[in-house]
Design a protein around this motif. Structure first.
Motif, PDB file in Angstrom:
ATOM      1  N   ALA A  49       7.276  20.959 -26.768  1.00 41.95           N
ATOM      2  CA  ALA A  49       7.747  19.634 -27.186  1.00 41.95           C
ATOM      3  C   ALA A  49       7.579  18.621 -26.063  1.00 41.95           C
ATOM      4  O   ALA A  49       7.146  17.482 -26.287  1.00 41.95           O
ATOM      5  N   ASP A  50       7.912  19.017 -24.830  1.00 47.23           N
ATOM      6  CA  ASP A  50       7.773  18.107 -23.694  1.00 47.23           C
ATOM      7  C   ASP A  50       6.312  17.734 -23.464  1.00 47.23           C
ATOM      8  O   ASP A  50       5.979  16.571 -23.197  1.00 47.23           O
ATOM      9  N   LEU A  51       5.440  18.727 -23.548  1.00 47.93           N
ATOM     10  CA  LEU A  51       4.015  18.460 -23.344  1.00 47.93           C
ATOM     11  C   LEU A  51       3.473  17.493 -24.384  1.00 47.93           C
ATOM     12  O   LEU A  51       2.660  16.608 -24.078  1.00 47.93           O
ATOM     13  N   LYS A  52       3.911  17.669 -25.614  1.00 51.62           N
ATOM     14  CA  LYS A  52       3.462  16.775 -26.680  1.00 51.62           C
ATOM     15  C   LYS A  52       3.844  15.337 -26.366  1.00 51.62           C
ATOM     16  O   LYS A  52       3.037  14.406 -26.536  1.00 51.62           O
ATOM     17  N   GLU A  53       5.067  15.131 -25.893  1.00 51.34           N
ATOM     18  CA  GLU A  53       5.523  13.784 -25.549  1.00 51.34           C
ATOM     19  C   GLU A  53       4.750  13.236 -24.356  1.00 51.34           C
ATOM     20  O   GLU A  53       4.313  12.075 -24.365  1.00 51.34           O
ATOM     21  N   LEU A  54       4.589  14.046 -23.320  1.00 52.86           N
ATOM     22  CA  LEU A  54       3.912  13.577 -22.117  1.00 52.86           C
ATOM     23  C   LEU A  54       2.454  13.221 -22.381  1.00 52.86           C
ATOM     24  O   LEU A  54       1.953  12.200 -21.909  1.00 52.86           O
ATOM     25  N   LYS A  55       1.768  14.065 -23.145  1.00 57.40           N
ATOM     26  CA  LYS A  55       0.358  13.802 -23.415  1.00 57.40           C
ATOM     27  C   LYS A  55       0.175  12.605 -24.337  1.00 57.40           C
ATOM     28  O   LYS A  55      -0.854  11.920 -24.284  1.00 57.40           O
ATOM     29  N   ALA A  56       1.161  12.350 -25.192  1.00 56.53           N
ATOM     30  CA  ALA A  56       1.085  11.161 -26.045  1.00 56.53           C
ATOM     31  C   ALA A  56       1.295   9.899 -25.222  1.00 56.53           C
ATOM     32  O   ALA A  56       0.695   8.852 -25.508  1.00 56.53           O
ATOM     33  N   TYR A  57       2.140   9.981 -24.197  1.00 57.89           N
ATOM     34  CA  TYR A  57       2.419   8.797 -23.366  1.00 57.89           C
ATOM     35  C   TYR A  57       1.330   8.613 -22.300  1.00 57.89           C
ATOM     36  O   TYR A  57       0.754   7.536 -22.168  1.00 57.89           O
ATOM     37  N   TYR A  58       1.024   9.682 -21.567  1.00 57.36           N
ATOM     38  CA  TYR A  58      -0.035   9.622 -20.546  1.00 57.36           C
ATOM     39  C   TYR A  58      -1.351  10.037 -21.206  1.00 57.36           C
ATOM     40  O   TYR A  58      -1.861  11.134 -20.995  1.00 57.36           O
ATOM     41  N   LEU A  60      -4.408   8.470 -21.164  1.00 60.38           N
ATOM     42  CA  LEU A  60      -5.679   8.107 -20.554  1.00 60.38           C
ATOM     43  C   LEU A  60      -6.225   9.344 -19.848  1.00 60.38           C
ATOM     44  O   LEU A  60      -5.763   9.709 -18.753  1.00 60.38           O
ATOM     45  N   GLU A  61      -7.211   9.983 -20.451  1.00 58.99           N
ATOM     46  CA  GLU A  61      -7.632  11.321 -20.036  1.00 58.99           C
ATOM     47  C   GLU A  61      -8.010  11.428 -18.562  1.00 58.99           C
ATOM     48  O   GLU A  61      -7.752  12.442 -17.923  1.00 58.99           O
ATOM     49  N   THR A  62      -8.633  10.420 -18.005  1.00 58.78           N
ATOM     50  CA  THR A  62      -9.115  10.522 -16.628  1.00 58.78           C
ATOM     51  C   THR A  62      -8.238   9.762 -15.637  1.00 58.78           C
ATOM     52  O   THR A  62      -8.626   9.584 -14.484  1.00 58.78           O
ATOM     53  N   SER A  63      -7.062   9.331 -16.049  1.00 54.53           N
ATOM     54  CA  SER A  63      -6.230   8.526 -15.149  1.00 54.53           C
ATOM     55  C   SER A  63      -5.518   9.392 -14.118  1.00 54.53           C
ATOM     56  O   SER A  63      -5.159  10.548 -14.377  1.00 54.53           O
ATOM     57  N   VAL A  64      -5.318   8.825 -12.947  1.00 51.26           N
ATOM     58  CA  VAL A  64      -4.590   9.505 -11.884  1.00 51.26           C
ATOM     59  C   VAL A  64      -3.144   9.750 -12.317  1.00 51.26           C
ATOM     60  O   VAL A  64      -2.566  10.801 -12.025  1.00 51.26           O
ATOM     61  N   ALA A  65      -2.550   8.783 -13.023  1.00 47.21           N
ATOM     62  CA  ALA A  65      -1.154   8.914 -13.452  1.00 47.21           C
ATOM     63  C   ALA A  65      -0.981  10.132 -14.364  1.00 47.21           C
ATOM     64  O   ALA A  65      -0.011  10.886 -14.229  1.00 47.21           O
ATOM     65  N   ARG A  66      -1.907  10.327 -15.276  1.00 46.44           N
ATOM     66  CA  ARG A  66      -1.828  11.485 -16.173  1.00 46.44           C
ATOM     67  C   ARG A  66      -1.962  12.783 -15.387  1.00 46.44           C
ATOM     68  O   ARG A  66      -1.185  13.731 -15.578  1.00 46.44           O
ATOM     69  N   PHE A  67      -2.947  12.822 -14.501  1.00 46.87           N
ATOM     70  CA  PHE A  67      -3.163  14.016 -13.697  1.00 46.87           C
ATOM     71  C   PHE A  67      -1.910  14.363 -12.892  1.00 46.87           C
ATOM     72  O   PHE A  67      -1.451  15.514 -12.884  1.00 46.87           O
ATOM     73  N   GLU A  68      -1.357  13.369 -12.213  1.00 45.72           N
ATOM     74  CA  GLU A  68      -0.196  13.624 -11.360  1.00 45.72           C
ATOM     75  C   GLU A  68       1.017  14.064 -12.177  1.00 45.72           C
ATOM     76  O   GLU A  68       1.744  14.982 -11.781  1.00 45.72           O
ATOM     77  N   ARG A  69       1.241  13.412 -13.326  1.00 46.22           N
ATOM     78  CA  ARG A  69       2.431  13.754 -14.109  1.00 46.22           C
ATOM     79  C   ARG A  69       2.325  15.166 -14.679  1.00 46.22           C
ATOM     80  O   ARG A  69       3.299  15.936 -14.663  1.00 46.22           O
ATOM     81  N   LEU A  70       1.135  15.523 -15.209  1.00 55.01           N
ATOM     82  CA  LEU A  70       0.961  16.860 -15.755  1.00 55.01           C
ATOM     83  C   LEU A  70       0.980  17.918 -14.650  1.00 55.01           C
ATOM     84  O   LEU A  70       1.521  19.016 -14.838  1.00 55.01           O
ATOM     85  N   TYR A  71       0.399  17.582 -13.519  1.00 56.15           N
ATOM     86  CA  TYR A  71       0.421  18.495 -12.375  1.00 56.15           C
ATOM     87  C   TYR A  71       1.860  18.822 -11.997  1.00 56.15           C
ATOM     88  O   TYR A  71       2.228  19.993 -11.804  1.00 56.15           O
ATOM     89  N   CYS A  72       2.681  17.792 -11.912  1.00 47.90           N
ATOM     90  CA  CYS A  72       4.089  17.999 -11.559  1.00 47.90           C
ATOM     91  C   CYS A  72       4.832  18.762 -12.649  1.00 47.90           C
ATOM     92  O   CYS A  72       5.682  19.611 -12.359  1.00 47.90           O
ATOM     93  N   PHE A  73       4.517  18.462 -13.905  1.00 45.36           N
ATOM     94  CA  PHE A  73       5.203  19.138 -15.007  1.00 45.36           C
ATOM     95  C   PHE A  73       4.891  20.633 -14.998  1.00 45.36           C
ATOM     96  O   PHE A  73       5.808  21.478 -15.042  1.00 45.36           O
ATOM     97  N   TYR A  74       3.606  20.977 -14.946  1.00 45.88           N
ATOM     98  CA  TYR A  74       3.236  22.388 -14.962  1.00 45.88           C
ATOM     99  C   TYR A  74       3.813  23.115 -13.742  1.00 45.88           C
ATOM    100  O   TYR A  74       4.308  24.243 -13.851  1.00 45.88           O
ATOM    101  N   GLY A  75       3.731  22.464 -12.595  1.00 48.00           N
ATOM    102  CA  GLY A  75       4.237  23.093 -11.379  1.00 48.00           C
ATOM    103  C   GLY A  75       5.733  23.313 -11.416  1.00 48.00           C
ATOM    104  O   GLY A  75       6.232  24.380 -11.024  1.00 48.00           O
ATOM    105  N   SER A  76       6.479  22.322 -11.884  1.00 50.94           N
ATOM    106  CA  SER A  76       7.938  22.459 -11.934  1.00 50.94           C
ATOM    107  C   SER A  76       8.362  23.521 -12.939  1.00 50.94           C
ATOM    108  O   SER A  76       9.295  24.287 -12.687  1.00 50.94           O
ATOM    109  N   GLU A  77       7.669  23.577 -14.066  1.00 53.59           N
ATOM    110  CA  GLU A  77       7.995  24.605 -15.056  1.00 53.59           C
ATOM    111  C   GLU A  77       7.674  25.997 -14.532  1.00 53.59           C
ATOM    112  O   GLU A  77       8.400  26.965 -14.802  1.00 53.59           O
ATOM    113  N   LEU A  78       6.599  26.112 -13.772  1.00 53.18           N
ATOM    114  CA  LEU A  78       6.247  27.406 -13.195  1.00 53.18           C
ATOM    115  C   LEU A  78       7.287  27.830 -12.166  1.00 53.18           C
ATOM    116  O   LEU A  78       7.713  28.999 -12.125  1.00 53.18           O
ATOM    117  N   ASP A  79       7.733  26.890 -11.327  1.00 53.52           N
ATOM    118  CA  ASP A  79       8.795  27.186 -10.359  1.00 53.52           C
ATOM    119  C   ASP A  79      10.065  27.644 -11.067  1.00 53.52           C
ATOM    120  O   ASP A  79      10.686  28.645 -10.688  1.00 53.52           O
TER     121      ASP A  79
END
Length: 583
Positions: A49-58, A60-79
């Protein structure tokens, strides 16, 4: 994948490290407050559910903001996941934990690899793309924009795009690969789409915006459209108006090894190609047997031509396909091979594939409904014949049950109702492997493909799946070009050329993962070996085994094996299961 001294997950990434404002001083990623022990199933549902919301908001496929937000999301969930009490979990919960851990780690690797590929053409797009993305992201934040400033920026961007064209023309001929150029052109198309969405949001609602921005936006939009076509022609070699070109984006050997590790498959790409070549030789021997039964001797390609011409007349294909669907359903029920819920059998629907889609889907498809490929009146005479020959009676007999019951239709029906949260772990080795496994089983039983024409139809498709492994892996290894992939399907399998082109276009156009085409036969072979281990040893009946597979829902087959056989699991589970015999 490891963790550096600062606590960051190490993945291939651009030179610029993401700035994650929620990273804690300890090196872990900050996350939203949650129960100290979150049930693993609830965790998976929340991540989806969180990923669906984040990808709908961020978005822009090649944007730095999208990359950074998803990077942080995946990393925090893995931690956070690694803090959970793995040893106290049940076997089902341990499997869910490992599936989620694998998903998050793979997502991080993929994110980094995608970013790395974007860096290969960044000097082409950055002069204008970064500014466009800033405006698009400001719109996503619903900011009040200064229309005059926007107009001036758009006017300036037109000039920058013109400079980019000049730089590309003056480039070192070896600076950009064909694949990088293709990705760059697609990136420009995406930027144009996001820019249009941004302008449409303000246009008509803000009189100042219309007055200032309409004219420079029109010129900027035209410049982006022209640049995309220019990049396709100059860097990729696709002429204007050519919609038939096949390019694809090879991921290389290391990329394939990364994908295979995520699938828990301890084989190299080269070993998998050898498996496919060995399976192909067996198929060819069976083709020759059927060919002899039809009076064509060793010339199985002549027998194949005979079978291709056994077609249903115009208007008859839908009814014929429905009869095949019913035949497959009745067969598994009669022999008590798998549970078939009444609604799954009752609510089967059918649609026809339109001519344009047949260019990428030359054969019929299944799943929620049967999608029939058959020529329409406006198609050329040659295309009509190729479509009918490629969807003849005996090819169809070998695939109708693959698509519906007991194949994809039954599979998806159960997946929506039992452990549906595991659909996050979709893999072609499970999805396509399950449907093709039934082709292997029906063949092995010896009482379904009784006519030599039916056996030829069945072997055609199995040879096709062998060829898919060979051409798709060799393409990603950089050893085969798209045209060579097409030729392989024609020469090895006997495809109609237009069908082979559609198959390769569908395989390489980016809609499918790099291992998707290999997943059919390799997934089926994994299930076949698992069946021997479980059913052959008497641990489960055939029906119970099949029901257990369906009720487990999507996951790599090695993980399914661990679940069904009750294998001991730990947090760092890696499969050493060599499911195929001597290569």
């Amino acid at each position: 994948m490891g963790v550096d001294e600062e606590g960051w997950v190490v993945i291939p990434s651009p030179n610029r490290r993401p700035s994650c404002p929620t990273k804690l001083a300890t090196g872990a990623y900050a996350r939203s407050p949650a129960p100290s022990i979150e049930p693993i199933q609830d965790r998976i549902v929340r991540v989806v559910a969180d990923l669906k919301e984040l990808k709908a908001y961020y978005k822009l496929e090649t944007s730095v903001a999208r990359f950074e937000r998803l990077y942080c999301f995946y990393g925090s969930e893995l931690d956070a996941l690694r803090e959970q009490p793995f040893d106290g979990y049940t076997q089902e919960e341990k499997v869910d934990y490992l599936l989620l851990q694998n998903y998050l780690a793979r997502a991080l690797r993929t994110l980094g690899l995608d970013r790395e590929r974007d860096e290969a053409f960044a000097d082409i797009t950055n002069p204008f793309a970064l500014t466009i993305m800033e405006w698009a992201e400001a719109r996503m934040r619903t900011e009040k924009l200064d229309a005059r400033e926007v107009a001036a920026s758009f006017h300036e961007l037109v000039g920058k795009i013109s400079s980019v064209r000049d730089a590309v023309l003056d480039r070192d001929p070896n600076k950009y690969s064909r694949e990088a150029g293709y990705r760059a052109a697609n990136s420009v198309v995406q930027l144009r789409h996001h820019l249009a969405e941004m302008v449409d949001f303000y246009k008509g609602y803000d009189p100042q915006f219309d007055w200032w921005v309409s004219e420079p936006y029109g010129r900027l939009d035209a410049a982006l459209m022209e640049l995309s076509a220019f990049l396709r022609e100059e860097l990729v070699g696709i002429q204007p108006g050519d919609k038939e070109a096949i390019v694809g984006q090879p991921i290389g050997r290391e990329g394939l090894l990364t994908e295979l590790k995520a699938e828990f498959i301890p084989y190299t790409p080269e070993e998998l190609i050898k498996i496919a070549e060995k399976e192909y030789k067996w198929c060819e021997s069976e083709m020759i047997k059927a060919s002899k039964d039809l009076g064509y001797g060793d010339k199985w390609r002549d027998a194949l031509e005979h079978v291709k011409n056994l077609i249903e007349p115009p208007g008859g294909q839908p009814v014929f396909i429905k009869s095949l669907i019913d035949e497959g359903t009745d067969y598994v029920k009669k022999h008590d091979l798998v549970s078939v819920p009444k609604v799954a059998e009752e609510a089967i629907r059918m649609t026809m594939i339109e001519p344009a889609r047949q260019k990428v889907s030359p054969f019929f498809l299944g799943g929620n409904r049967m999608q029939v490929s058959y020529p329409t009146s406006e198609m050329s005479h040659a295309d009509k014949l190729m479509s009918m020959r490629g969807n003849n009676r005996h090819f169809s007999k070998a695939t109708a049950f693959h698509e519906m019951i007991p194949g994809h239709h039954l599979q998806l029906f159960v997946a929506k109702r039992i452990r549906p949260y595991r659909r996050l772990f979709n893999t072609p080795f499970f999805v396509e492997g399950w449907a093709l496994y039934w082709e292997l089983l029906f063949w092995d039983r010896g009482d379904y493909f009784t006519l030599p024409e039916d056996r030829i139809g069945s072997m055609f498709w199995r040879m096709h799946r062998c060829a898919r492994i060979v051409f798709s892996l060799n393409f990603h290894l950089g050893k085969m070009k798209p045209q060579e992939c097409i030729n392989l399907l024609v020469d090895w399998v006997g495809h109609e050329r237009s069908a082979a082109e559609g198959e390769v276009r569908r395989s390489l156009n980016g809609d499918y993962s790099p291992l998707y085409q290999a997943g059919y036969l390799l997934g089926a072979l994994q299930l076949w070996e698992l069946r021997k281990e479980v059913v052959g040893s008497g641990k489960l009946s055939e029906k119970t085994f099949h029901d257990r597979v369906l009720r487990a829902n999507f996951m790599p087959i090695a993980m399914l094996r661990a679940l069904i056989m009750g294998k001991e699991l730990d947090r760092e589970f890696e499969s050493e299961w060599r499911f195929y015999g001597d290569i």
